[in-house]
Design an enzyme around this catalytic site. Sequence first.
Site, PDB file in Angstrom:
ATOM      1  N   ARG A  31      11.778   0.733  -0.905  1.00  0.00           N
ATOM      2  CA  ARG A  31      12.729   0.096   0.010  1.00  0.00           C
ATOM      3  C   ARG A  31      14.048  -0.216  -0.697  1.00  0.00           C
ATOM      4  NH1 ARG A  31       8.036  -2.402   2.296  1.00  0.00           N
ATOM      5  NH2 ARG A  31       7.899  -2.055   4.553  1.00  0.00           N
ATOM      6  N   ALA A  66       3.016   3.708   5.905  1.00  0.00           N
ATOM      7  CA  ALA A  66       2.738   3.614   7.337  1.00  0.00           C
ATOM      8  C   ALA A  66       2.682   2.157   7.749  1.00  0.00           C
ATOM      9  CB  ALA A  66       1.412   4.292   7.673  1.00  0.00           C
ATOM     10  N   ARG A  67       2.809   1.939   9.041  1.00  0.00           N
ATOM     11  CA  ARG A  67       2.465   0.618   9.581  1.00  0.00           C
ATOM     12  C   ARG A  67       0.963   0.617   9.702  1.00  0.00           C
ATOM     13  NH1 ARG A  67       2.157  -2.847  14.422  1.00  0.00           N
ATOM     14  NH2 ARG A  67       3.408  -4.693  13.986  1.00  0.00           N
ATOM     15  N   ALA A  68       0.316  -0.239   8.926  1.00  0.00           N
ATOM     16  CA  ALA A  68      -1.131  -0.189   8.806  1.00  0.00           C
ATOM     17  C   ALA A  68      -1.826  -0.837   9.988  1.00  0.00           C
ATOM     18  CB  ALA A  68      -1.566  -0.869   7.508  1.00  0.00           C
ATOM     19  N   TYR A 136      -2.866   1.995  16.269  1.00  0.00           N
ATOM     20  CA  TYR A 136      -2.778   2.647  14.961  1.00  0.00           C
ATOM     21  C   TYR A 136      -3.294   4.082  15.039  1.00  0.00           C
ATOM     22  CZ  TYR A 136      -3.806   3.581  10.016  1.00  0.00           C
ATOM     23  OH  TYR A 136      -3.884   4.138   8.768  1.00  0.00           O
ATOM     24  N   GLY A 185     -22.807 -16.466  -1.773  1.00  0.00           N
ATOM     25  CA  GLY A 185     -24.223 -16.588  -1.428  1.00  0.00           C
ATOM     26  C   GLY A 185     -24.467 -16.981   0.007  1.00  0.00           C
TER      27      GLY A 185
END
Length: 320
Positions: A31, A66-68, A136, A185
Site C-alpha cells: 500500500r 483480496a477482501r477476505a 466472498y 482444556g
Amino acid sequence: MILLTGATGFVGSGLCSRLKAEGRDIRRAVRRQSSEGDTQAVGDIGPDTSWGKALNGIDTVIHLAARAHIMNDGASDPLREFRRVNVDGTLNLARQAAASGTKRFIFLSTIKVNGEQTPPGLPFTENSRSAPEDPYGISKHEAEQGLVEIARETGMEIVIIRPPLVYGPGVKGNFASMMRWIAKGIPLPLGAIHNQRSLIALDNLVDFIITCIDHPAANQTFLVADGEDLSTTDLLRRVGQAMGKPARLIPVPMGLLKAGAALLGKKAMAQRLYGNLQVDTSKAREVLGWVPPVSVDAGLKKATANSDHAEPQSRQEKKK
C-alpha cells in the site's frame, strides 16, 4: 521477475519467505512505499489502481491480495465491497498485466466457488458446478470468470487455485479459536462427529503455488488439499496431540448439536463443524505431478509450535 500481491498476509508471508529462500526475483506490491528495495507502492487495490511501475519487467503475477471472508461483516452492502476489490481490482490488475507483457497470472481463489459442502464420499472436482453462497465466494467466482475472458482476449496464461481452509503458523479465525479451546482444556461437545473435511497446510499451498510458476501445463484451474480428509472430532484430537494437550471431547449426538445450533442461530457455524467438504486433488497430481510435501500431522505441529497455545517444552526437553 515475479510480482506478489498480498505479501504481508497469512499465505503471502509464507510464500514470500520461500521465494526468497529459493533466490527468486520478486517485487512485493504494498500500500505504502517502504525502504525495502523489493517493494512498490500501489495504494489500495481497486478498479482504478495504477500498476504501471509495479508491472515493469514482470513475467509472472501471483495475486493473493483480496477482501477476505468476514464472519460479521459490517458493510451496508457486503457483496458490493467484495466485488470492488476481488472482482474489479483483480481484473484491473490482470488487464494491465497482460498489456505490459506478463506471461502468467496466478490467482488464489477459494473452494467456496464450488460451494459450502459436499455429499459424503463425493468430493468437489474442477468439473463440479460452481455454487458460491456468500459474498466472498461469489466475488471470487466472478473474478475467475473475468480472468478466463481476459485469457481468451490477450493470450496471457491464467492459473486459478481453489484451496479449502488453510492452516499454519499465524493462522487466525476458527482454527485459532479451536487451538484456544484446546489449550484452555474446555470440554467440547464435538466427540461424535463423523464428517469428512479437506484442509491444506500453508507449506503445501506455498509449494503448489511455486509449482505453478514454471510448470508448462499449469495454466488452468486446480483444487488443492493435503490429501487426507479429517472429521472435526479427529482434527481436534490431532491438534491437541500437536499441542501436547488432550482435547476434551464429549460425544454429543448429532441431532442435539443441530437442534442447539438452530436455537442459537448458529446454523452456518455448525455446518462448518459437522458438514462435509471434500476436495479431489487428483488433477493436480496427474497434470502437474504435484504431491503435498507436508503431512497433516507435520502441518499441525508447525501450526501450533510457535503459537501462544502450544504446550511449553519441559526443562528436560530444553536441555537436549
